[in-house]
Structure formats: C-alpha cells, structure tokens
Scaffold this motif. Structure first.
Motif, PDB file in Angstrom:
ATOM      1  N   THR A 187       0.819  -1.208   0.000  1.00 50.50           N
ATOM      2  CA  THR A 187       0.000   0.000   0.000  1.00 50.50           C
ATOM      3  C   THR A 187       0.861   1.269   0.000  1.00 50.50           C
TER       4      THR A 187
ATOM      5  N   LEU B  49     -10.113  -1.868  -7.344  1.00 51.40           N
ATOM      6  CA  LEU B  49     -10.874  -2.020  -6.107  1.00 51.40           C
ATOM      7  C   LEU B  49     -12.318  -2.362  -6.462  1.00 51.40           C
TER       8      LEU B  49
ATOM      9  N   ASP C 217     -14.448  -5.847   0.319  1.00 50.56           N
ATOM     10  CA  ASP C 217     -13.526  -5.237  -0.643  1.00 50.56           C
ATOM     11  C   ASP C 217     -12.613  -6.285  -1.261  1.00 50.56           C
TER      12      ASP C 217
ATOM     13  N   ARG D 167      -9.203  -6.161  -3.562  1.00 46.66           N
ATOM     14  CA  ARG D 167      -8.168  -5.325  -4.169  1.00 46.66           C
ATOM     15  C   ARG D 167      -7.270  -6.195  -5.040  1.00 46.66           C
TER      16      ARG D 167
ATOM     17  N   HIS E 287      -3.762  -5.989  -7.541  1.00 48.34           N
ATOM     18  CA  HIS E 287      -2.612  -5.158  -7.913  1.00 48.34           C
ATOM     19  C   HIS E 287      -1.647  -5.959  -8.769  1.00 48.34           C
TER      20      HIS E 287
END
Length: 273
Positions: free
Chosen positions: A137, A181, A197, A199, A201
């Motif tokens: 993050t 997201l 949620d 996420r 990446h």
C-alpha cells in the motif's frame, strides 16, 4: 424514477494487457425477470447494470473481469443465521407491518456477495494460489501519474428506502502498475453496515497479480461513537468496521506462454529470466 446513464466504453493498453470499461443503461425489466429466474432469486437489485463490465485481458487470452451477473451468482439464496437475525432486528426497528413481509424472504435480500472477479481464458487461465504476500500500500501511495482511471457501477438497491446495497469496481493505471478495487457496500439503516472489498494489484515486472479480499461488518448499535454522517461514506466508515475475514491470493500467469511470432530473441530472453 431511475437516473439516465449515458453509454460509454473506454479501452487502455498496458503492455500486453487490454483494459476495457463499459457502462450502459439499467437492464430492462423483462430481461431482469428472466435473469432472476435463472439465478433462482425473487428479484434483482433495482438498478442492475447487466452489461456494465471491467475487463483486464492479456493478449494471450487469460485475465479477469468484473460483472454484475457473476457477482449475483455468489449471493446466498438461502437465508443464513446472520441474515435472519438482521431481518428480525429490522422488523423490531420498524413499526410498519408492510416492511415485516418485505424483509423475511427465502433469499439474501441484501444481495451480499463475496465475488472476487471472473477468471478469463479457454486454454490458459490465471492460477489462484494462497499467499502471505500483501499488496504494498505504501508503494501505491507514491505520487505517480495516473494514465487511466475508470469507475463502473454494477448494481445498486435502496432496500425499500431503508439503506443501500451496491457493488462497484474502479481501476487506476500508473506507469509501473495497475490497481483495482471492487467494493460491495451494505447499509441497513438502524441495523448494520457491511463492506466486502477485493483489491487487485499488478506490477509490470511481475508474473502475477496480488488479490486481497477483506470483509468488514458492524452493527449500528456498536458504532455509537461514530458520527452518523459517516455511515453513508464507505471510505470513511471502513476504519470503524471490524475485519471478519481476509483472503490473500496470488493470481499466477500461465507457466508456458507461447512467444509471439514477431517476438525477438532479446524479448524472449528477458521474459524468460
């Protein structure tokens, strides 16, 4: 009366990836009824965007996409204990008998979904494996140019004017990576707030994506120290919701990717290191 949505489609190329975001009108009632029957649900969310989609696809065919229909397939068609308790609390908080009949239904009337995306590919797909590696993050907080951004609403329902249930997905692309997201947000007024949620990446120099799923939930009665104005702000209220479940996964690319005919020896060697 439902708001009018203008149809749009945006595409963006990130190395070997094609990113597509499509948004259009709410699903028509006849089509929604047919889909509800297929999903064995009494009804679909009030605003169901069946043709809205966010797709991330490699030029070899594999990838992941996010759409409302597959998300609803993850809704529990049989009321669980938490949902029954929630419905009972809602009944007690309402004096009107009309709502008593509305909330006690043999399906999850909140449309809670733990959907994490739909994997793409016929002959080659992403391999999902558990991992202890987390999305960095801090790296995402670094000031980087945003080359592409899009937010797509998949569905929304106002729960007979007693809250909201919504699912949306957004993506942002930087020079070094892209970040997604997917958020399910539920607020049943006077009862609870729930947030699921996912996420995703991917860094350009990695042969995998990281996917983190986090489920948070709290009864409204446990949020008396929180200003009620935050109840309608998912980004603000999330820090006050206890984590109920976390799943960390690595979406690994297929091991054997046939090089493109025009690929040079140098390119093939770099990719094989």
């Amino acid at each position: 009366m439902h708001p009018v949505f203008q149809s749009s489609r945006r595409d963006f190329t990130f190395g070997p990836w094609k990113l597509s975001a499509a948004q259009t009108h709410i699903m028509k009632s006849a089509q929604a009824e047919r889909l509800a029957d297929e999903l064995h649900m009494p009804s679909l969310p009030e605003m169901m965007f069946g043709d809205n989609i966010l797709r991330i696809q490699h030029d070899r065919g594999f990838g992941i996409e996010f759409n409302a229909t597959d998300a609803l397939k993850c809704v529990n068609n049989c009321q669980g204990m938490i949902k029954v308790a929630c419905a009972e609390e809602w009944q007690e908080s309402r004096s009107e008998t009309e709502h008593t009949k509305e909330v006690v239904k043999p399906y999850d009337w909140t449309y809670t979904t733990d959907y994490k995306g739909t994997l793409l590919g016929d002959t080659a797909t992403l391999k999902v494996v558990p991992t202890t590696e987390h999305i960095n993050t801090e790296k995402l907080k670094a000031r980087e140019q945003i080359m592409f951004f899009e937010e797509v609403l998949l569905f929304e329902d106002e729960l007979h004017d007693h809250g909201v249930s919504s699912l949306s997905v957004k993506i942002r692309v930087m020079p070094s990576s892209f970040f997604v997201l997917l958020r399910f947000f539920l607020r049943v007024d006077g009862v609870l707030i729930r947030m699921n949620d996912t996420r995703l990446h991917h860094e350009a120099d990695k042969a995998y994506m990281l996917r983190e799923y986090t489920s948070r939930e709290s009864k409204i009665s446990s949020l008396k120290h929180v200003p009620p104005s935050l109840f309608t702000e998912p980004n603000e209220i999330s820090q006050y919701l206890p984590i109920k479940e976390t799943i960390c996964e690595k979406l690994e690319f297929p091991e054997k990717l046939e090089p493109k005919p025009e690929a040079s020896l140098d390119t093939m060697c770099v990719k094989s290191k």
